[in-house]
Design a protein around this motif. Structure first.
Motif, PDB file in Angstrom:
ATOM      1  N   GLN A  57       0.831  -1.207   0.000  1.00 48.60           N
ATOM      2  CA  GLN A  57       0.000   0.000   0.000  1.00 48.60           C
ATOM      3  C   GLN A  57       0.862   1.253   0.000  1.00 48.60           C
ATOM      4  O   GLN A  57       0.622   2.198  -0.773  1.00 48.60           O
ATOM      5  CB  GLN A  57      -0.930  -0.002   1.211  1.00 48.60           C
ATOM      6  CG  GLN A  57      -1.883   1.182   1.251  1.00 48.60           C
ATOM      7  CD  GLN A  57      -2.920   1.146   0.163  1.00 48.60           C
ATOM      8  OE1 GLN A  57      -3.641   0.166  -0.003  1.00 48.60           O
ATOM      9  NE2 GLN A  57      -3.000   2.226  -0.622  1.00 48.60           N
ATOM     10  N   GLU A  58       1.879   1.277   0.853  1.00 45.03           N
ATOM     11  CA  GLU A  58       2.740   2.456   0.930  1.00 45.03           C
ATOM     12  C   GLU A  58       3.502   2.676  -0.378  1.00 45.03           C
ATOM     13  O   GLU A  58       3.715   3.823  -0.791  1.00 45.03           O
ATOM     14  CB  GLU A  58       3.710   2.309   2.101  1.00 45.03           C
ATOM     15  CG  GLU A  58       3.025   2.414   3.465  1.00 45.03           C
ATOM     16  CD  GLU A  58       3.978   2.137   4.624  1.00 45.03           C
ATOM     17  OE1 GLU A  58       5.122   1.683   4.361  1.00 45.03           O
ATOM     18  OE2 GLU A  58       3.589   2.375   5.792  1.00 45.03           O
ATOM     19  N   ALA A  59       3.890   1.584  -1.032  1.00 47.59           N
ATOM     20  CA  ALA A  59       4.617   1.703  -2.301  1.00 47.59           C
ATOM     21  C   ALA A  59       3.736   2.327  -3.373  1.00 47.59           C
ATOM     22  O   ALA A  59       4.169   3.211  -4.129  1.00 47.59           O
ATOM     23  CB  ALA A  59       5.113   0.333  -2.738  1.00 47.59           C
ATOM     24  N   VAL A  60       2.485   1.883  -3.456  1.00 48.17           N
ATOM     25  CA  VAL A  60       1.563   2.419  -4.453  1.00 48.17           C
ATOM     26  C   VAL A  60       1.175   3.853  -4.099  1.00 48.17           C
ATOM     27  O   VAL A  60       1.069   4.720  -4.980  1.00 48.17           O
ATOM     28  CB  VAL A  60       0.319   1.514  -4.582  1.00 48.17           C
ATOM     29  CG1 VAL A  60      -0.667   2.092  -5.600  1.00 48.17           C
ATOM     30  CG2 VAL A  60       0.727   0.095  -4.998  1.00 48.17           C
ATOM     31  N   ALA A 421       4.069   1.705 -10.343  1.00 53.51           N
ATOM     32  CA  ALA A 421       3.305   1.092  -9.262  1.00 53.51           C
ATOM     33  C   ALA A 421       3.427  -0.423  -9.290  1.00 53.51           C
ATOM     34  O   ALA A 421       3.542  -1.081  -8.246  1.00 53.51           O
ATOM     35  CB  ALA A 421       1.842   1.512  -9.344  1.00 53.51           C
ATOM     36  N   ALA A 422       3.405  -0.997 -10.494  1.00 54.60           N
ATOM     37  CA  ALA A 422       3.544  -2.452 -10.618  1.00 54.60           C
ATOM     38  C   ALA A 422       4.897  -2.913 -10.097  1.00 54.60           C
ATOM     39  O   ALA A 422       5.001  -3.865  -9.305  1.00 54.60           O
ATOM     40  CB  ALA A 422       3.357  -2.865 -12.077  1.00 54.60           C
ATOM     41  N   TYR A 423       5.958  -2.235 -10.523  1.00 53.94           N
ATOM     42  CA  TYR A 423       7.297  -2.598 -10.063  1.00 53.94           C
ATOM     43  C   TYR A 423       7.452  -2.367  -8.555  1.00 53.94           C
ATOM     44  O   TYR A 423       8.044  -3.177  -7.837  1.00 53.94           O
ATOM     45  CB  TYR A 423       8.351  -1.782 -10.806  1.00 53.94           C
ATOM     46  CG  TYR A 423       8.665  -2.293 -12.195  1.00 53.94           C
ATOM     47  CD1 TYR A 423       9.201  -3.565 -12.392  1.00 53.94           C
ATOM     48  CD2 TYR A 423       8.439  -1.499 -13.317  1.00 53.94           C
ATOM     49  CE1 TYR A 423       9.501  -4.030 -13.658  1.00 53.94           C
ATOM     50  CE2 TYR A 423       8.731  -1.955 -14.589  1.00 53.94           C
ATOM     51  CZ  TYR A 423       9.264  -3.226 -14.757  1.00 53.94           C
ATOM     52  OH  TYR A 423       9.561  -3.686 -16.012  1.00 53.94           O
ATOM     53  N   VAL A 427       8.604  -5.024  -5.631  1.00 49.00           N
ATOM     54  CA  VAL A 427       9.764  -4.785  -4.774  1.00 49.00           C
ATOM     55  C   VAL A 427       9.352  -4.819  -3.307  1.00 49.00           C
ATOM     56  O   VAL A 427      10.078  -5.355  -2.450  1.00 49.00           O
ATOM     57  CB  VAL A 427      10.413  -3.437  -5.127  1.00 49.00           C
ATOM     58  CG1 VAL A 427      11.452  -3.049  -4.084  1.00 49.00           C
ATOM     59  CG2 VAL A 427      11.060  -3.515  -6.504  1.00 49.00           C
ATOM     60  N   ALA A 428       8.167  -4.286  -2.999  1.00 51.29           N
ATOM     61  CA  ALA A 428       7.685  -4.274  -1.618  1.00 51.29           C
ATOM     62  C   ALA A 428       7.506  -5.671  -1.066  1.00 51.29           C
ATOM     63  O   ALA A 428       7.559  -5.896   0.147  1.00 51.29           O
ATOM     64  CB  ALA A 428       6.365  -3.517  -1.534  1.00 51.29           C
ATOM     65  N   LEU A 429       7.333  -6.652  -1.955  1.00 53.70           N
ATOM     66  CA  LEU A 429       7.168  -8.044  -1.544  1.00 53.70           C
ATOM     67  C   LEU A 429       8.463  -8.837  -1.682  1.00 53.70           C
ATOM     68  O   LEU A 429       8.479 -10.056  -1.474  1.00 53.70           O
ATOM     69  CB  LEU A 429       6.077  -8.699  -2.381  1.00 53.70           C
ATOM     70  CG  LEU A 429       4.667  -8.119  -2.161  1.00 53.70           C
ATOM     71  CD1 LEU A 429       3.680  -8.713  -3.177  1.00 53.70           C
ATOM     72  CD2 LEU A 429       4.190  -8.371  -0.733  1.00 53.70           C
TER      73      LEU A 429
END
Length: 435
Positions: A57-60, A421-423, A427-429
């Motif tokens: 969520q924070e990444a997006v 956002a996809a990338y 990366v967040a995962l």
């Protein structure tokens, strides 16, 4: 409905002048370049202490905030759906006071439709109903009917040389009357010219071929080049109709075959995915999200209801992010209607001039196989990465055409942000992101 003329990303890819309604259904061309335009990223080990869903969520959120800063406009939402081998994650980033969308919110996914068309053709090939290597003038197996009508209104340039495979690969040279200007129409494409004067017009495949016949339009001889063509996929939709009608002994449509064999309740993986073809079938089911589009004039418009009859087989689909994820994941894993060898064929049977572009799909670096699309304010990406077994759908219901020549600068920022956002979600995962 007002016309929207646009020269898309001309400084990046030297595209010819075209129209904004559907030009970015050709966005697959850009997808392979995105990795070259973006930098590397890695997850900070300290971030592992934050729950995975929060990290996504924070990444997006960060990408959406960056886009708002670049555009100096509020972005209504930026959305990413990710499924790993063990978990599913969904982030809908919205400004304060706005309601997030849900994984089951309906929207128009535009040129992602082309992957469904390719799946239908390969399923018919798999079942022995057609030969995807055949010329379009050859006979449908077991019948005396050719794949396309043997009538004057189908006598486009090089008709006798064009194959079904070339149409799938965009290597047939078929002129695109949806994206590119047609002589005598004030620099507009045929579809945009007609819709801007009558938003209720019912298109037919034969009608869309008429400008090609009248002006003998052609990009190149079949198999000698590459040029994205929505009109080529409209021809494929007509082939699907004719083959299915011949097999059933009654008139069938492209939508009938997709419903009966690819997405409907009797298919292997039933999903609520639809492909409207009537000019009056313009309403999305509830819940749905309307798109927002800033015109070059600075006027803000909203789209939701839209006449898709001019986009059959190339951009007329709608569904939700959850359904698209299930579809692409099951398809690319060989667990849907295509056998594993046919999935491999879809991924690797590329044209000579563009080997990375195969049959209705392409490989996006560190994202996987899939397609993207754009129409009337919607941007969509649908991919599956076999290396990590991660599937992903990204969606941005927002276009800005106020910066740069004909809006290409601000549109490019929107388009790139969908990929950002996809990338960022990957990366967040802990998965590879921007190459």
């Amino acid at each position: 409905m007002n016309a929207l003329s646009f020269t898309p990303l001309s400084k990046w890819l030297s595209f010819p002048r075209t129209t904004i309604y559907t030009v970015f259904v050709r966005c697959l061309l850009v997808g392979g370049l995105i990795g070259l335009l973006l930098g590397c990223s890695r997850i900070d080990p300290a971030d592992q202490q934050v729950p995975a869903m929060q990290r996504v969520q924070e990444a997006v959120d960060k990408v959406r905030a960056g886009l708002e800063k670049d555009l100096q406009k509020q972005v209504p939402s930026l959305n990413v759906y990710v499924q790993t081998p063990t978990q599913t994650y969904f982030a809908s980033s919205v400004p304060e006071g706005r309601q997030p969308i849900t994984p089951t919110t309906f929207f128009r996914f535009a040129s992602v439709t082309k992957n469904f068309t390719a799946t239908a053709i390969l399923k018919m090939h798999q079942d022995g109903w057609l030969d995807y290597k055949a010329r379009i003038i050859d006979l449908i197996p077991g019948t005396s009917l050719p794949y396309v009508p043997n009538t004057p209104d189908w006598n486009i340039p090089a008709k006798n040389q064009i194959t079904i495979e070339q149409l799938l690969q965009h290597s047939a040279g078929v002129y695109d009357v949806d994206n590119d200007p047609v002589p005598g129409l004030n620099g507009e494409s045929y579809v945009n010219y007609v819709l801007s004067r009558d938003s209720t017009h019912q298109f037919t495949a034969e009608e869309m071929l008429k400008p090609i016949l009248d002006h003998q339009l052609q990009y190149f001889a079949p198999s000698t080049g590459y040029h994205y063509s929505n009109t080529g996929y409209v021809m494929l939709s007509r082939i699907i109709e004719r083959v299915y009608s011949a097999r059933r002994g009654s008139a069938k449509t492209y939508a009938d075959y997709l419903y009966d064999h690819i997405t409907g309740p009797t298919s292997r993986v039933p999903l609520p995915i639809s492909f409207p073809y009537r000019a009056n079938d313009v309403q999305l089911p509830q819940p749905n999200v309307a798109s927002l589009l800033w015109r070059t004039s600075g006027r803000l418009d909203s789209f939701g209801r839209f006449n898709m009859s001019g986009h059959v087989g190339e951009g007329n689909g709608y569904s939700s992010m959850a359904s698209l994820n299930t579809y692409v994941r099951s398809l690319m894993q060989g667990q849907n209607v295509l056998q594993p060898q046919m999935v491999k064929l879809m991924q690797t049977d590329g044209s000579v001039t563009r080997p990375s572009y195969a049959l209705g799909t392409s490989l996006f670096t560190n994202l996987g196989y899939g397609h993207n699309g754009a129409i009337a304010g919607y941007l969509t990406l649908m991919v599956y990465d076999p290396a990590t077994e991660v599937s992903l759908v990204a969606m941005l219901p927002f276009w800005d055409l106020t910066q740069g020549p004909n809006g290409d600068t601000s549109f490019g920022k929107c388009f790139n942000s969908m990929y950002d956002a996809a990338y960022a979600a990957r990366v967040a995962l802990g998965y590879p992101g921007k190459p």
